[in-house]
Write an enzyme that holds these catalytic residues in place. Structure first.
Site, PDB file in Angstrom:
ATOM      1  N   GLY A   3       3.598  -7.918   6.306  1.00 12.03           N
ATOM      2  CA  GLY A   3       4.548  -9.015   6.317  1.00 12.03           C
ATOM      3  C   GLY A   3       5.237  -9.154   7.662  1.00 12.03           C
ATOM      4  N   GLY A  18       8.824  -8.143  14.525  1.00 10.87           N
ATOM      5  CA  GLY A  18       7.665  -7.337  14.168  1.00 10.87           C
ATOM      6  C   GLY A  18       6.894  -7.991  13.046  1.00 10.87           C
ATOM      7  N   GLN A  19       5.579  -7.805  13.056  1.00 10.99           N
ATOM      8  CA  GLN A  19       4.767  -8.329  11.962  1.00 10.99           C
ATOM      9  C   GLN A  19       3.437  -7.604  11.926  1.00 10.99           C
ATOM     10  OE1 GLN A  19       3.825 -12.484  12.471  1.00 10.99           O
ATOM     11  NE2 GLN A  19       3.757 -12.311  14.701  1.00 10.99           N
ATOM     12  N   GLY A  20       2.835  -7.609  10.745  1.00 15.90           N
ATOM     13  CA  GLY A  20       1.563  -6.934  10.554  1.00 15.90           C
ATOM     14  C   GLY A  20       0.972  -7.366   9.231  1.00 15.90           C
ATOM     15  N   GLY A  21       0.046  -6.580   8.709  1.00 14.11           N
ATOM     16  CA  GLY A  21      -0.609  -6.923   7.461  1.00 14.11           C
ATOM     17  C   GLY A  21       0.335  -6.920   6.278  1.00 14.11           C
ATOM     18  N   ASP A  76       3.944   8.088   4.822  1.00 16.52           N
ATOM     19  CA  ASP A  76       3.376   7.290   5.907  1.00 16.52           C
ATOM     20  C   ASP A  76       4.084   7.606   7.227  1.00 16.52           C
ATOM     21  OD1 ASP A  76       1.575   5.530   7.022  1.00 16.52           O
ATOM     22  OD2 ASP A  76       2.731   3.734   6.529  1.00 16.52           O
ATOM     23  N   LYS A 118      13.159  -7.236   6.268  1.00 13.48           N
ATOM     24  CA  LYS A 118      11.719  -7.074   6.064  1.00 13.48           C
ATOM     25  C   LYS A 118      11.246  -7.906   4.871  1.00 13.48           C
ATOM     26  CE  LYS A 118      11.556  -2.619   8.288  1.00 13.48           C
ATOM     27  NZ  LYS A 118      11.044  -1.260   8.291  1.00 13.48           N
ATOM     28  N   VAL A 173       9.088  -8.871  10.035  1.00 12.90           N
ATOM     29  CA  VAL A 173      10.435  -8.321  10.192  1.00 12.90           C
ATOM     30  C   VAL A 173      11.239  -9.276  11.071  1.00 12.90           C
ATOM     31  CG1 VAL A 173      11.828  -6.358  10.927  1.00 12.90           C
ATOM     32  CG2 VAL A 173       9.517  -5.978  10.061  1.00 12.90           C
TER      33      VAL A 173
END
Length: 396
Positions: free
Chosen positions: A76, A71-74, A189, A92, A78
């Site tokens: 960082g 997994g990845q996003g803004g 969140d 993470k 995983v």
């Protein structure tokens, strides 16, 4: 030749010493000494956070090979790894850190590691020898609720009973965090990308990067907006007061996603339907609920149950936070609905009362590792910010 070997050896030694120096430097800057002090001041238990070395995590991720990215996003990246005892983990790595939040970060590592609830992703520990601290969680192998709901093939495989189970278990986890954890924890969140599923579709609440802990003063203001568009509590933008009712609102959006199979925000929809929560509330007001339910969800057998969950979601989405139910009330109602659906003999009889349902909610007691309930913590140090994880493989 001898001179070349000597020079190579000296270069190797120098490089190794520099790496050791950097690891020690990062360890100190990331609060390693403070964490060691906290751990030395409490009794050792299976829930104590483990301090992983950078070498430990390099080994289990094949030196953080891109093939291990799940997994990845803004925020960082995983990574998936497997420890020596064959336990699968998710690591993470954030892109940025806030050096002003070291103490808060360490406090949260200690406290979050104490949480032992079947519907909360377990935090095993952290690594502080890298420039950006790494958090080590249990690995959940069946992807996110978001990716199940918003994939046509997968969505058809998630029956209403499974959706109700996921909703009830998520509510139980949040109820526990708000009411039984010490100090109380507000997630801030809640969204379907932060609800992971195992192979039996058991819900696991994850990603506490935007969470806040402590006994909140009613006058406390938080001007930092953390959360995800589509799930944000509209009252917060008026009062900037952080309460547990913020999670209640976000959970209401999750319930609507479970009912409709629609994304919380979609600009491909008509103007009045871009915001799922607004579209849902207007549909409820105009008595058009069954026009927006997902086709695979509605049936003659569960019409009353769907209506009750929709009414509950509507209460969670009330603009005024004080008028929303608590997560404990939400969990009790959803657990009650699951019980009545399993025991059809209760249909038509008197509904289960609060005293009958409350013991079924799994609120496990735990001690406060910080020694007090008045501590205020933030996690902007390793916050996931407002980004959504985009899984690359199944599981996290």
């Amino acid at each position: 030749m001898v001179l070349l070997v000597v020079c190579s050896w000296c270069l190797y030694v120098s490089k190794k010493r520099k790496m050791m120096w950097l690891k020690e430097k990062f360890f100190r800057e990331n609060g390693g000494l403070l964490l060691q002090m906290r751990l030395n001041g409490q009794e050792e238990s299976s829930n104590s956070p483990r301090i992983f070395s950078a070498r430990d995590l390099e080994k289990v991720t094949n030196n953080f090979h891109e093939g291990n990215i799940i997994g990845q996003g803004g925020f960082g990246i995983v990574y998936k790894g497997r420890l020596i005892d064959n336990k699968e983990i998710a690591i993470k790595k954030s892109k940025t850190v806030d050096p002003n939040q070291i103490e808060q970060f360490i406090n949260e590592v200690v406290i979050l590691s104490q949480i032992n609830h079947k519907n909360v992703v377990k935090l095993f520990g952290c690594c502080l020898e890298t420039e950006v601290p790494l958090l080590v969680y249990e690995f959940i192998n069946n992807d996110t609720l978001f990716n199940h709901l918003h994939n046509k093939k997968r969505a058809r495989e998630i029956s209403w009973d499974i959706r109700l189970k996921i909703g009830a278990e998520t509510a139980e986890a949040l109820s526990y965090l708000h009411s039984a954890a010490s100090p109380p924890i507000i997630h801030r969140d809640i969204k379907t990308t932060n609800i992971l599923l195992d192979e039996e579709f058991t819900a696991k609440v994850s990603d506490f990067g935007a969470s806040r802990m402590g006994l909140l003063d009613q006058d406390q203001l938080s001007t930092v907006v953390q959360g995800t568009r589509g799930y944000l509590d509209p009252e917060f933008f008026q009062t900037f007061q952080l309460t547990e009712k913020r999670d209640v609102y976000s959970f209401g959006v999750v319930l609507v996603e479970l009912l409709t199979g629609k994304k919380p925000v979609c600009f491909n929809r008509s103007e009045g339907e871009i915001s799922l929560s607004n579209h849902f509330l207007s549909s409820m007001k105009e008595n058009r609920l069954f026009q927006i339910l997902e086709d695979s969800v509605a049936s003659d057998e569960n019409i009353d149950q769907l209506r009750q969950v929709a009414v509950l979601a509507e209460r969670c989405l009330t603009v005024k936070g004080a008028d929303r139910p608590s997560m404990k009330e939400v969990a009790m109602e959803l657990v009650g609905l699951r019980i009545t659906s399993k025991h059809t003999w209760t249909q038509g009889s008197q509904a289960l009362n609060q005293e009958e349902i409350e013991p079924l909610i799994d609120h496990q007691e735990q001690s406060n590792p910080s020694g007090g309930g008045d501590i205020m913590l933030t996690t902007t140090y390793y916050s996931l910010q407002n980004q959504e994880i985009q899984p690359i493989a199944h599981g996290r």
